[in-house]
Write a protein that holds these residues in place. Structure first.
Motif, mmCIF file in Angstrom:
data_model
loop_
_atom_site.group_PDB
_atom_site.id
_atom_site.type_symbol
_atom_site.label_atom_id
_atom_site.label_comp_id
_atom_site.label_asym_id
_atom_site.label_seq_id
_atom_site.Cartn_x
_atom_site.Cartn_y
_atom_site.Cartn_z
ATOM 1 N N ARG A 7 34.873 68.528 63.646
ATOM 2 C CA ARG A 7 34.723 67.768 62.857
ATOM 3 C C ARG A 7 33.918 68.923 61.535
ATOM 4 O O ARG A 7 34.359 68.734 60.471
ATOM 5 C CB ARG A 7 32.689 68.241 63.115
ATOM 6 C CG ARG A 7 33.026 66.933 65.034
ATOM 7 C CD ARG A 7 31.568 66.210 65.048
ATOM 8 N NE ARG A 7 31.720 64.908 65.357
ATOM 9 C CZ ARG A 7 30.165 64.305 65.470
ATOM 10 N NH1 ARG A 7 28.853 64.628 65.032
ATOM 11 N NH2 ARG A 7 29.895 63.596 66.792
ATOM 12 N N THR A 8 34.314 70.290 61.220
ATOM 13 C CA THR A 8 34.346 71.618 60.757
ATOM 14 C C THR A 8 35.394 72.594 60.806
ATOM 15 O O THR A 8 35.377 73.160 62.141
ATOM 16 C CB THR A 8 32.534 71.900 61.162
ATOM 17 O OG1 THR A 8 32.180 72.536 62.020
ATOM 18 C CG2 THR A 8 31.709 71.029 60.476
ATOM 19 N N LEU A 9 36.295 72.859 59.932
ATOM 20 C CA LEU A 9 37.329 73.813 59.810
ATOM 21 C C LEU A 9 36.878 74.177 58.718
ATOM 22 O O LEU A 9 36.946 75.030 57.300
ATOM 23 C CB LEU A 9 38.365 72.524 59.716
ATOM 24 C CG LEU A 9 39.282 73.452 59.499
ATOM 25 C CD1 LEU A 9 39.729 74.198 61.074
ATOM 26 C CD2 LEU A 9 40.988 72.491 59.476
ATOM 27 N N VAL A 71 31.556 76.897 62.859
ATOM 28 C CA VAL A 71 32.872 75.790 62.659
ATOM 29 C C VAL A 71 33.091 75.447 63.704
ATOM 30 O O VAL A 71 33.045 76.486 65.494
ATOM 31 C CB VAL A 71 33.876 76.006 61.959
ATOM 32 C CG1 VAL A 71 33.353 76.317 60.009
ATOM 33 C CG2 VAL A 71 34.252 77.470 62.082
ATOM 34 N N ASP A 72 33.953 74.362 64.205
ATOM 35 C CA ASP A 72 33.895 74.151 64.977
ATOM 36 C C ASP A 72 36.010 74.357 65.473
ATOM 37 O O ASP A 72 36.635 74.644 66.696
ATOM 38 C CB ASP A 72 34.884 72.373 64.929
ATOM 39 C CG ASP A 72 33.418 71.678 64.972
ATOM 40 O OD1 ASP A 72 31.843 71.993 65.666
ATOM 41 O OD2 ASP A 72 33.197 70.603 64.801
ATOM 42 N N ALA A 73 36.910 74.914 64.544
ATOM 43 C CA ALA A 73 37.824 75.276 64.572
ATOM 44 C C ALA A 73 38.098 76.135 63.392
ATOM 45 O O ALA A 73 37.642 75.996 62.169
ATOM 46 C CB ALA A 73 39.237 73.836 63.952
ATOM 47 N N ALA A 74 39.155 76.655 63.488
ATOM 48 C CA ALA A 74 39.651 78.019 62.763
ATOM 49 C C ALA A 74 41.183 77.923 62.244
ATOM 50 O O ALA A 74 41.952 77.704 62.536
ATOM 51 C CB ALA A 74 39.512 79.628 62.800
ATOM 52 N N PHE A 75 41.887 78.198 60.327
ATOM 53 C CA PHE A 75 43.059 77.547 60.344
ATOM 54 C C PHE A 75 42.927 78.794 59.705
ATOM 55 O O PHE A 75 43.154 78.988 58.507
ATOM 56 C CB PHE A 75 43.566 76.417 59.675
ATOM 57 C CG PHE A 75 45.036 76.501 58.918
ATOM 58 C CD1 PHE A 75 45.873 75.674 60.162
ATOM 59 C CD2 PHE A 75 44.906 76.711 57.621
ATOM 60 C CE1 PHE A 75 47.018 75.902 59.052
ATOM 61 C CE2 PHE A 75 46.481 76.561 57.515
ATOM 62 C CZ PHE A 75 47.674 76.271 58.228
#
Length: 331
Positions: A7-9, A71-75
């Motif tokens: 949901r958050t990145l 955050v839920d994810a990182a790019f």
């Protein structure tokens, strides 16, 4: 990412945000971080122009200082060229952010994606990560590391092709759920298997560069019931042609120890005036060879410059035409 429940990145080193805007359009809340003030301002303007400023915000700052616990994810797509000069950086720890920070993200964020250069050394791939190489129309264009909960297999080759699917995974008239006109195909495996070695056979398959870079030639050999003629050269040989999106197939008409004189005489006898030249494991320059052959005549041929059991070899070939291809083109 969306399918994984993200949901958050955090987009760490977001640049002009072209990639992360796609995540925002998919309904993911994106926080961009960019060190260069001008680029950060343009990134924010892009998000606003795309109508996504409410779900995509950009801050100017150090990507390594961002609190990823929120955050839920990182790019991360680390910069691989020096600012101001554009010169390519070959030392991963000179990337921005540095490679040790990038790979440590996988231990801190449950869903981590890293965009990398297609030429990435396999020794740099973090343990447990899935490494994917992507080609479009036969050109290798990018690679990515899927880490944490996103990793499904050790290695993946994704091949994007235009036109109707005619291959072992989406057979001509069988159902295909891939969007048209582009069709995508994926080959997966360990990346550590080795293909068997045997003689040159009637058909040679030239694997897609995504398959070669993903170290999935052995897996493709299994699909095609094929073998290598040299353990270091990624040409696959089989008794039957394989209609696969992961390789181009040619029929071998002649196998010659490389000799310019013999090859020139054979092509003159066949009245060959046009050749395409493929090569792996050969130091010969295709354009120079083309001039030296002094071609003349109405016929065409494909030449494969390679090694067989370590010896310089040339295969004279012709393309394989599949009946299903013709049906698909007509229908």
């Amino acid at each position: 990412l969306r399918d994984a429940g993200v949901r958050t990145l955090a987009d760490l080193g977001c640049g002009l945000v072209a990639g992360a805007l796609a995540a925002a359009r998919a309904g993911i809340r994106v926080y961009g971080v960019e060190a260069d003030p001008v680029t950060a301002a343009m990134a924010a303007a892009n998000a606003e122009a795309a109508g996504l400023a409410d779900v995509f915000t950009v801050e100017c700052g150090d990507a390594t200082a961002f609190d990823v616990s929120a955050v839920d994810a990182a790019f991360c797509d680390p910069a691989r060229r020096r600012a101001g000069t554009g010169r390519r950086i070959f030392d991963p720890n000179a990337y921005s952010p540095p490679w040790d920070f990038v790979t440590a993200l996988a231990e801190r964020v449950p869903h981590t994606v890293v965009k990398v250069a297609p030429g990435l050394d396999h020794s740099l791939i973090p343990a447990g990560a899935e490494a994917e190489w992507v080609s479009v129309g036969g050109d290798l264009v990018e690679a990515a590391l899927w880490c944490g909960r996103l990793a499904e297999v050790p290695r993946r080759a994704t091949v994007l092709k235009e036109g109707p699917p005619v291959n072992a995974f989406c057979i001509g008239r069988a159902p295909c759920n891939h969007p048209q006109p582009a069709c995508h195909h994926q080959l997966t495996g360990s990346g550590t298997e080795e293909a068997a070695v045997g003689p040159v056979r009637r058909y040679v398959h030239d694997p897609d560069p995504a398959v070669v870079r993903a170290h999935l030639v052995a897996e493709l050999a299994g699909e095609l019931d094929a073998t290598l003629a040299d353990p270091t050269i990624a040409y696959l040989y089989a008794d039957t042609p394989g209609a696969t999106p992961f390789a181009r197939c040619l029929e071998v008409t002649d196998v010659l120890p490389f000799s310019l004189k013999r090859l020139r005489a054979l092509l003159r006898e066949r009245r060959v005036g046009r050749v395409e030249i493929l090569k792996r494991g050969s130091a010969l320059e295709p354009e120079r060879l083309r001039r030296d052959l002094r071609l003349a005549g109405p016929e065409a041929a494909s030449l494969v410059l390679t090694r067989v059991a370590g010896a310089p070899t040339v295969l004279v070939c012709r393309p394989v035409t599949y009946p299903l291809d013709q049906e698909a083109a007509a229908g």
